[in-house]
Every structure is written in structure tokens, then in C-alpha cells.
Design a protein around this motif. Structure first.
Motif, mmCIF file in Angstrom:
data_model
loop_
_atom_site.group_PDB
_atom_site.id
_atom_site.type_symbol
_atom_site.label_atom_id
_atom_site.label_comp_id
_atom_site.label_asym_id
_atom_site.label_seq_id
_atom_site.Cartn_x
_atom_site.Cartn_y
_atom_site.Cartn_z
ATOM 1 N N TYR A 75 14.806 83.320 102.319
ATOM 2 C CA TYR A 75 15.733 82.216 102.579
ATOM 3 C C TYR A 75 15.149 80.882 102.107
ATOM 4 O O TYR A 75 15.793 80.133 101.375
ATOM 5 C CB TYR A 75 16.066 82.169 104.073
ATOM 6 N N GLU A 78 14.907 80.619 98.354
ATOM 7 C CA GLU A 78 16.236 80.514 97.749
ATOM 8 C C GLU A 78 16.733 79.068 97.852
ATOM 9 O O GLU A 78 17.354 78.543 96.929
ATOM 10 C CB GLU A 78 17.209 81.475 98.450
ATOM 11 N N LYS A 79 16.395 78.450 98.978
ATOM 12 C CA LYS A 79 16.808 77.060 99.188
ATOM 13 C C LYS A 79 16.126 76.129 98.180
ATOM 14 O O LYS A 79 16.773 75.299 97.544
ATOM 15 C CB LYS A 79 16.443 76.625 100.624
ATOM 16 N N THR A 125 22.365 81.482 99.325
ATOM 17 C CA THR A 125 21.723 80.639 100.337
ATOM 18 C C THR A 125 22.530 80.638 101.632
ATOM 19 O O THR A 125 21.969 80.795 102.718
ATOM 20 C CB THR A 125 21.562 79.196 99.816
ATOM 21 N N LEU A 128 22.218 84.001 103.356
ATOM 22 C CA LEU A 128 20.890 84.154 103.962
ATOM 23 C C LEU A 128 20.761 83.289 105.209
ATOM 24 O O LEU A 128 20.179 83.701 106.211
ATOM 25 C CB LEU A 128 19.801 83.785 102.940
ATOM 26 N N GLN A 129 21.348 82.107 105.145
ATOM 27 C CA GLN A 129 21.265 81.194 106.286
ATOM 28 C C GLN A 129 21.926 81.817 107.516
ATOM 29 O O GLN A 129 21.384 81.765 108.620
ATOM 30 C CB GLN A 129 21.950 79.880 105.927
ATOM 31 N N ILE A 132 19.637 84.592 108.865
ATOM 32 C CA ILE A 132 18.445 84.066 109.525
ATOM 33 C C ILE A 132 18.810 83.477 110.887
ATOM 34 O O ILE A 132 18.079 83.621 111.863
ATOM 35 C CB ILE A 132 17.757 82.998 108.634
#
Ligand SMILES: [Zn+2]
Ligand SMILES: [Zn+2]
Length: 585
Positions: A75, A78-79, A125, A128-129, A132
Motif C-alpha cells: 500500500y 503504491e502511494k 491505491t 489497497l487503502q 488496509i
């Protein structure tokens, strides 16, 4: 920690009991605590089971923690990757479109599909956020990457165009001062060059691969995510291989271009073979006739080039090209250490063989490993060539020629290796081109056509006897199987698969301190080039209008036979008739 405590307690109690049991003469109340053999065994089994369980449990916890960390890293990276992509688009692509520094075409070449890649990144992103945010023991991450799989082609396209992108950028930067100023201004503000941003999508794929591999390793097989990650990884691996290969190809191309500038002399066309991959370069000692000389070696996926570094050259790092060795069916042999010859190995190839000395053991292993890999891969790539030959030629048979011999250094023999004659200034050393032995002139007065060299060369008397004996044998067997003659002939005319065989045919045997005196006139004399007489004396040439000189003597023997010269064009006549009245030699 708990595991260790239990372990300790069990060991202590067991130890005590064993002591008591063996002591025998202890007080009565101590004997109450004595364990039977059976009980001890049971305790040991229980102890082991507990230990195993705790170990597994701890490992499971470790793996789960690692999973959490990898998910987080996917994550976070990727950010920050998104920030770079954003920078490419909003700091460069957008403003450059507005300023009209460059044409639409040039912009497309430089920025390719980076906008689509950025869109994909934004989606990844946010997915994934979400994950997470509610990450737990049963969470999965493979599904997000499976979602990405169909879009991975974007990366292939990007990678394929990257080389053009960078060269276009450099070209335009040089041509337009305004663009150059704009790029410099941005660099000063951000501290990052556009080129370093543009390479990030190419670096992202190997990163995905690495992290997903780690993820798979740390996911229990009965976890839902195991299969998902495994599938996602499959997709990524395909693209990663593609990216790696194109990166390697580009690096090799750059290396060849760089080498082209550095090498002087009779350099062959290094671009002759497509997809030639550069492996390693470095300095090795090459054992020559008189001494060992340092040469710089460049190993590619099919050839080994060596050159000598030029001292005091006006241009930095200039090399004089010596030779390119075709590594097809070459081999290397380990040479055991002896005083003055440490960390050595031999390279045997068709056209040239020699001993090389590395600086240390590690260097030797590095070079031997690299050359061996190249030779094996090369063989594999061209494996079909050797088996699909006429009549199914055996792999090791090829055209039947052995590798060139490693020349015995001059210092190794004070007398001829065939007769007792001592070497002097007048009685000079000669090398047999077939066995590499040091022999005197009298013992090497003959020459013979050597298949591996593709030419006639000096051989010692021993080799001559052997070779002419072999030939007689062959003629005999060919006479009894007349149908085989065609097959045999075509086999003899096999040329190198790469067409690089000419590399070895240099007039001078480089690195020989004192070349042999001119080779003895071949017996029979060599074939003259087409349209030229064998007469080398210009004064004796016939006056204009005179009848043409008699045809040159036969190529090899007086009776017509198959041509042995491997480089002979196949459409040329196999041999010439003997001149009238020529005496047998
Ligand atoms: Zn001799
Ligand atoms: Zn010989």
C-alpha cells in the motif's frame, strides 16, 4: 519464551529422576519420585509434541506478522509510486502540452501511456487503502492484484517504448533551449529528473513480483489468500520476465555502442547478431608464447572479445581490438594451480584456444561460471541446428573438427618436442597448429588443411602422419560406400551457425611475441584466389596479349575429390583439373 520455560522444567525433572534411579542407595522417600522407563518415554514424547506445537504456533504468528507488513508495504509503495506518476503528468506532461514546446507526436513518444498507468495506480491505491483499513487475520490481497492482471499489458507497452522515450527526450532537450530550461527549472524545484521519474513504472513490476513472492511464502496453504496470491503472481511473473529481458537488451545495446566507441583496429560488426546480450567484462592474464599479458575481455551471449588497453590514449579508455571468439561448442577446463600459474583455466574454441589467469579464486569462479553459462545457453539455443543436419548429424560430431590447441609457452621447452634438436636463435621454435607442441623447423616442414581453422596451416610430423592416415582411411571407406560421399561432402562444408567464423581468420596470430617464420609452402600448394595466377613474382607476369597462364595447380590432390575448405562457396566447382604435365608432389 513460554516454550523455553516448559522445556526447561521438563528437562530438570527428568534429569533429577534419572539421577535418582541410577544412584540406587538413596533414602526411601526419594525413591517415591522414581520414574519407570515407560513413563520417561511418555514424558519425552509429550515434551516433543508440545515443543513442536509451540514452534509451529510461533512460526504461524511470525508469518502472519510478515503478511501484515507486506500488505502495508504494498500500500505505502503504491502511494509513493502514485506521487511520482502524478509528478510526471502534472509537472511535465500537462505543462509541456500547454507550452507547445513539442509536437503531439514527440509528447506521445516521451510520455507513452503514462496517463493510463496513473489511472490504474489510483484504482489500485484506493483498493489497497480499503483493505488496509479493515486488515485482519482472514483478509486477502491477491484479489486486488488479480484485478490488475488484465491491465498489465500497459506495462509491456510502456517498457517497449521506454528506450525511444529517453532518446527522444535527450534529442529534444539538446535541440530546444526553452525545453532544456523548463526541465532544469523543474529539477531545481523537485530534485528529481524527468528521466528518473519515467523509469519508475519499469521498476514497479519487479517490486510487485518480489512482494507477492514474499506474500505467498508467508501465507498458510489453507488461507483463502494463498490461491489468489499464487494466481496473481503468475500474471506478474510473465510481465516481469518481459521487462527484465527488454531492460537487459537495452543495456546490452548501450554496452555494444559504448564498446564500438572504445575499440580501435580491425573490429568486426558487433551488431551482426540480433539480441546479442552483454554479460561481463574484466581484465584477465592471457598466457602467450613468452609471457602472460593482461587483456580486457568482454563476454557476450555468443562471443568473447578481447582487446588490449591503450596507454596514453588521447581518448579516455581506448582499446585495441584483438579477437572475437565464437563460443559455439567452445569449452572451458579448470587448470590446477602451480607456481606462476595460479587461478587459471583454459578456453578451447575452434579457432583459438589459450590459458587465462584470473586475479584471485573468486574472479576465476566468476569468469568460469559466466563463460560456462554462455556456452550452455548458446548450445541450447542452437541445439536444433546440430540435430537437423543432413542425415541427423550427431551433436558432438558437428563437422568433425577438434578445437584449436592451447599453444605450449616458449619457455616450456628448450628442445624440439619431437627430436633432440636444441632451440637457438637460428633454430627457432614453431608451434604445431594442430597439437600446440613446440617443434623445430625440420619437424614441422609440412602443412595441412585444418577444418577448425578453415585453412592450411603448419603441423608437426606426428600430426601430419595422423591426419594423412585418417584421410586414407576415410577415402577407403568412402570408396566402399559411394552413396555416402554426397552426405559427407555437405557435412564438411558446414559453416559456423553465426557466420562469425571469419573472426578467427586473422592474418596475424595476435599476442605472439615473435611470430613463426612464414609457414612452409603448403604441400600441395594452396588454391589461388579466382582470377589470379599463383605466380607471385610480378616481373615474371606475361606481357599483355600473351596467352593466359596455365590453370593453377590442384587444390589439394591430383585426383578430384571433395573440397575440404569449409568456407568454400558451395556453388563453386569442387576442384580444378590438374595442369597438363604437372609432376606429382
Ligand atoms: Zn625437431
Ligand atoms: Zn602436432
Amino acid at each position: 519464551m513460554m516454550n523455553q520455560e516448559i522445556d526447561l522444567n521438563l528437562t530438570l525433572s527428568l534429569g533429577e529422576s534419572v539421577n535418582v534411579g541410577m544412584g540406587g542407595g538413596e533414602p526411601e522417600r526419594e525413591k517415591e519420585r522414581e520414574w519407570t522407563e515407560e513413563e520417561i518415554q511418555k514424558i519425552v514424547i509429550i515434551q516433543r509434541a508440545i515443543k513442536r506445537y509451540l514452534e509451529r504456533f510461533e512460526k504461524k504468528i511470525d508469518r502472519r506478522r510478515t503478511r501484515d507488513a507486506i500488505a502495508m508495504e504494498l500500500y505505502e509503495t503504491e502511494k509513493s509510486y502514485g506521487k511520482s506518476l502524478n509528478s510526471i503528468i502534472n509537472r511535465y506532461y500537462g505543462p509541456m502540452e500547454e507550452n507547445k514546446f513539442l509536437s503531439k507526436n514527440s509528447l506521445n513518444t516521451i510520455f507513452m501511456n503514462v496517463t493510463q498507468i496513473f489511472e490504474l495506480n489510483l484504482e489500485m491505491t484506493s483498493k489497497l487503502q480499503l483493505k488496509i483499513g479493515e486488515w485482519g487475520k482472514y483478509s486477502t490481497i491477491g484479489d486486488i492484484f488479480l484485478y490488475m492482471t488484465p491491465y498489465l499489458a500497459l506495462y509491456k507497452d510502456y517498457c517497449g517504448g521506454y528506450h525511444h522515450s529517453i532518446s527522444k527526450l535527450e534529442e529534444k532537450r539538446d535541440a530546444y533551449p526553452k525545453l532544456s530550461q523548463f526541465l532544469d527549472q523543474n529539477f531545481m524545484e523537485t530534485g528529481v529528473q524527468l528521466a528518473s521519474l519515467l523509469i519508475q513504472p519499469i521498476q514497479r513490476i519487479p517490486r510487485y513480483k518480489l512482494l507477492l513472492e514474499q506474500m505467498l511464502k508467508n501465507t498458510e496453504e489453507d488461507h483463502k489468500d494463498h490461491e489468489l496470491v499464487a494466481k496473481a503472481l503468475e500474471g506478474i511473473e510473465g510481465v516481469a520476465t518481459y521487462v527484465n529481458e527488454s531492460v537487459r537488451e537495452r543495456q546490452s545495446m548501450e554496452k555494444i555502442l559504448e564498446l564500438k566507441k572504445k575499440l580501435t583496429g580491425d573490429v568486426p560488426n558487433l551488431f551482426l547478431v540480433e539480441k546479442r546480450i552483454f554479460h561481463i567484462e574484466g581484465v584477465l592474464g592471457k598466457v602467450c608464447r613468452k609471457t602472460t599479458k593482461n587483456r580486457t575481455f568482454f563476454l557476450f551471449s555468443d562471443i568473447l572479445i578481447y582487446a588490449v588497453k591503450m596507454e596514453n590514449s588521447p581518448i579516455a579508455e581506448q582499446y585495441k581490438f584483438h579477437r572475437a571468439i565464437d563460443l559455439f561448442k567452445a569449452s572451458i577446463i579448470d587448470v590446477p594451480d602451480k607456481p606462476g600459474m595460479e587461478h587459471g583455466f583454459q578456453l578451447l574454441s575452434k579457432t583459438k584456444s589459450f590459458t587465462l589467469l584470473a586475479e584471485n579464486f573468486i574472479d576465476k569462479q566468476k569468469w568460469m561460471g559466466a563463460i560456462r553459462t554462455v556456452i550452455n545457453d548458446y548450445r541450447e539455443r542452437h541445439g536444433d541446428c546440430s540435430t537437423s543436419g543432413v542425415g541427423g548429424t550427431q551433436d558432438d560430431e558437428d563437422d568433425g573438427s577438434a578445437p584449436a590447441p592451447v599453444w605450449i609457452p616458449d619457455g616450456d621447452a628448450k628442445t624440439c618436442m619431437l627430436c633432440p634438436v636444441k632451440f637457438t636463435t637460428f633454430n627457432r621454435r614453431h608451434h604445431c597448429r594442430r597439437c600446440g607442441k613446440l617443434v623445430c623447423g625440420a619437424c614441422s616442414g609440412k602443412s595441412y588443411h585444418l577444418e577448425n581453422l578453415g585453412k592450411t596451416a603448419r603441423v608437426c610430423d606426428n600430426c601430419y602422419t595422423e591426419l594423412s592416415g585418417e584421410e586414407k582411411e576415410r577415402d577407403k571407406s568412402m570408396a566402399s560406400f559411394p552413396n555416402d560421399s554426397k552426405k559427407d561432402k555437405s557435412k564438411r562444408q558446414t559453416t559456423s551457425v553465426t557466420g562469425l567464423s571469419f573472426f578467427g581468420k586473422k592474418k596475424r596470430d595476435d599476442d605472439d611475441d615473435s611470430p613463426d617464420s612464414p609457414p612452409p609452402s603448403p604441400r600441395p600448394p594452396p588454391l589461388a584466389p579466382p582470377g589470379m595466377s599463383n605466380n607471385t613474382n610480378p616481373g615474371a607476369s606475361p606481357p599483355p596479349g600473351a596467352p593466359p597462364p596455365p590453370p593453377p595447380p590442384p587444390a589439394k590432390r591430383n585426383k578430384p575429390g571433395p573440397v575440404r575448405n569449409t568456407s568454400f562457396p558451395s556453388n563453386a566447382p569442387p576442384s580444378r583439373p590438374p595442369p597438363p604435365g604437372s609432376a606429382p608432389t
